[in-house]
Design a protein around this motif. Sequence first.
Motif, short mmCIF file in Angstrom:
data_model
loop_
_atom_site.label_atom_id
_atom_site.label_comp_id
_atom_site.label_asym_id
_atom_site.label_seq_id
_atom_site.Cartn_x
_atom_site.Cartn_y
_atom_site.Cartn_z
N HIS A 156 1.03 0.28 -4.66
CA HIS A 156 1.95 0.68 -5.49
C HIS A 156 1.93 0.60 -6.98
CE1 HIS A 156 3.25 -3.51 -5.67
NE2 HIS A 156 4.33 -3.15 -6.30
N ASP A 157 1.19 -0.52 -7.40
CA ASP A 157 0.79 -0.54 -8.80
C ASP A 157 -0.36 0.23 -9.58
OD1 ASP A 157 -1.13 -1.92 -7.87
OD2 ASP A 157 -0.38 -3.99 -8.56
N GLY A 158 -0.76 1.07 -8.65
CA GLY A 158 -1.77 2.04 -8.95
C GLY A 158 -3.24 1.44 -8.87
N ARG A 159 -3.39 0.25 -8.39
CA ARG A 159 -4.80 -0.25 -7.95
C ARG A 159 -5.51 0.37 -6.92
NH1 ARG A 159 -4.69 -5.85 -6.59
NH2 ARG A 159 -2.65 -5.39 -5.83
N ALA A 172 0.79 -1.11 0.02
CA ALA A 172 0.04 0.03 -0.09
C ALA A 172 1.06 1.16 -0.08
CB ALA A 172 -0.83 -0.08 1.34
N VAL A 173 0.46 2.31 -0.68
CA VAL A 173 1.18 3.57 -0.55
C VAL A 173 0.33 4.80 -0.08
CG1 VAL A 173 2.59 3.21 -2.42
CG2 VAL A 173 0.39 4.45 -2.86
N ALA A 174 -1.01 4.52 0.03
CA ALA A 174 -1.97 5.29 0.86
C ALA A 174 -3.35 4.72 1.39
CB ALA A 174 -2.52 6.63 -0.24
N VAL A 175 -3.72 5.22 2.09
CA VAL A 175 -4.98 4.58 2.81
C VAL A 175 -5.96 5.61 3.15
CG1 VAL A 175 -3.76 4.67 5.26
CG2 VAL A 175 -6.07 2.95 4.64
N LEU A 196 -3.61 -7.90 2.56
CA LEU A 196 -4.54 -6.96 2.45
C LEU A 196 -5.55 -7.61 1.51
CD1 LEU A 196 -2.69 -3.83 1.93
CD2 LEU A 196 -3.72 -4.68 4.05
N GLU A 197 -5.41 -8.23 0.26
CA GLU A 197 -6.37 -8.69 -0.55
C GLU A 197 -7.44 -9.80 0.14
OE1 GLU A 197 -6.52 -8.42 -4.10
OE2 GLU A 197 -4.92 -7.54 -4.33
N ARG A 198 -7.17 -10.20 1.31
CA ARG A 198 -8.23 -11.03 1.80
C ARG A 198 -9.43 -10.52 2.22
NH1 ARG A 198 -4.58 -13.40 6.72
NH2 ARG A 198 -3.30 -13.35 4.80
#
Length: 99
Positions: A28-31, A12-15, A80-82
């Motif tokens: 980080h990959d833009g998703r 993650a880069v932002a929450v 995180l995906e879970r």
Amino acid sequence: MSSAVETPWPRAVAVTPLADFQLRVRMHDGRTLFLDLSDLIARRDAYWRLRQSRYFRQATVDELGGICWPEGEDLCPDGLERYRCEPSTPETSMDQSAL
């Protein structure tokens, strides 16, 4: 978080905390992921502080790309995906007026 840290896992880069114990997380990959933590918070005593919306809103990204809170509660970046869910409608950010 320093973007100079390279990791083999998604990070993650932002929450942004949302209503109903959900988070919007930019990776980080833009998703963008939407996470629903309501079940985790209800089931796990270790996350009892997150039941308070004021505390839940203090979510940040740690240096390895996980989500963390001030007293040590955290979610590892590769898990995180879970907690992924469909975004709530309408998307409501938990701003200071959401007390």
